[in-house]
Write a protein that holds these residues in place. Sequence first.
Motif, PDB file in Angstrom:
ATOM      1  N   GLN A 201       0.845  -1.182   0.000  1.00 45.09           N
ATOM      2  CA  GLN A 201       0.000   0.000   0.000  1.00 45.09           C
ATOM      3  C   GLN A 201       0.889   1.243   0.000  1.00 45.09           C
ATOM      4  OE1 GLN A 201      -3.802   1.879   2.477  1.00 45.09           O
ATOM      5  NE2 GLN A 201      -2.776   0.046   3.197  1.00 45.09           N
ATOM      6  N   GLY A 202       0.611   2.161  -0.914  1.00 42.43           N
ATOM      7  CA  GLY A 202       1.388   3.382  -0.991  1.00 42.43           C
ATOM      8  C   GLY A 202       1.002   4.204  -2.207  1.00 42.43           C
TER       9      GLY A 202
ATOM     10  N   ASP B 137      -1.005   8.429   5.958  1.00 39.44           N
ATOM     11  CA  ASP B 137      -0.679   7.194   6.668  1.00 39.44           C
ATOM     12  C   ASP B 137      -0.206   6.085   5.732  1.00 39.44           C
ATOM     13  OD1 ASP B 137      -3.150   6.951   5.456  1.00 39.44           O
ATOM     14  OD2 ASP B 137      -4.050   5.790   7.084  1.00 39.44           O
ATOM     15  N   VAL B 138       0.161   6.441   4.496  1.00 38.57           N
ATOM     16  CA  VAL B 138       0.705   5.445   3.580  1.00 38.57           C
ATOM     17  C   VAL B 138       2.061   5.935   3.072  1.00 38.57           C
ATOM     18  CG1 VAL B 138      -1.566   4.620   2.859  1.00 38.57           C
ATOM     19  CG2 VAL B 138      -0.453   6.435   1.549  1.00 38.57           C
TER      20      VAL B 138
ATOM     21  N   VAL C 104       6.940   0.179   0.560  1.00 39.87           N
ATOM     22  CA  VAL C 104       5.484   0.187   0.713  1.00 39.87           C
ATOM     23  C   VAL C 104       4.986  -0.907   1.643  1.00 39.87           C
ATOM     24  CG1 VAL C 104       5.055   1.300  -1.506  1.00 39.87           C
ATOM     25  CG2 VAL C 104       5.161  -1.189  -1.399  1.00 39.87           C
TER      26      VAL C 104
END
Length: 272
Positions: free
Chosen positions: A8-9, A108-109, A187
Amino acid sequence: MSALNFCQGDLLLLLDSSGSVTNFEFSCFLLFAADLLCPFSLGRGHVRVALLQVGTSPHLEFSLEGHDKQESLEESLQEALRGVNQLQGDTNTATHVAQQLLLKTRQDVPKLLLWLTDGVQPGAVEKPMSELKARGVSVLVVYTMHGNHQVLKRVVTPPVESHLYSVDIDSIDIITEDLREAIVRIVCAEQLSVVHLTSRSAVLQWRPFLTVDSGYELHLNSVSTNHPEIRKLLPRESSRAELSDLQPETRYAASLHPKSNNRLVRPPHFLV
């Protein structure tokens, strides 16, 4: 390779379209980006990708919100290969656009900027890139062999050896796996967590992410003592591990190593 659905990113591709980049190099960069990102699951909750073409004036080909499925990204890159005109002009890193894209979204990523460039006369990039790095953005660079190595070395975030690549454009694909691993390590930096802890035991948990018929290797090392390293082999579908017989008042470093194609992906370490 199947999709990497555990990452996730937000990733911004900064594609150099200046006059010093040949049409061939431009096409190779696009093909390289398509191959690099192909295994990732895309969209909200996974990896979001934007493509910013950079010349005298920046042009946003697609934004972070523009793709919810992996297929749509592949189609966009293929369309870019067929239809995007190279901007030409002078190199302009358009960092103000990058800041808008990367910093005005979820905080938050992990956030990454991947700059694909010939690296020739990169301009006054160090200060604006430093500002991005100060805001938590990871900067990675791929450049052709005629680029200004010393300037680009100062631009990327550490470690330089996995975030900066000088390539012969004809064989750019040889760095795909290493660069993809570097992106995965960013990530997925918070992949492993401690869900239960006592003086002599711990339970570690992670979201399962292996997509090949291999498994995990869990390493546990005491930080301040000479206790031997603990290693546990775990099946591909594992999502947690119970550790017992730990020493009281001892700090441990744990790392989860996915074993893929007989090599270990080097993840960050976590303290227990």
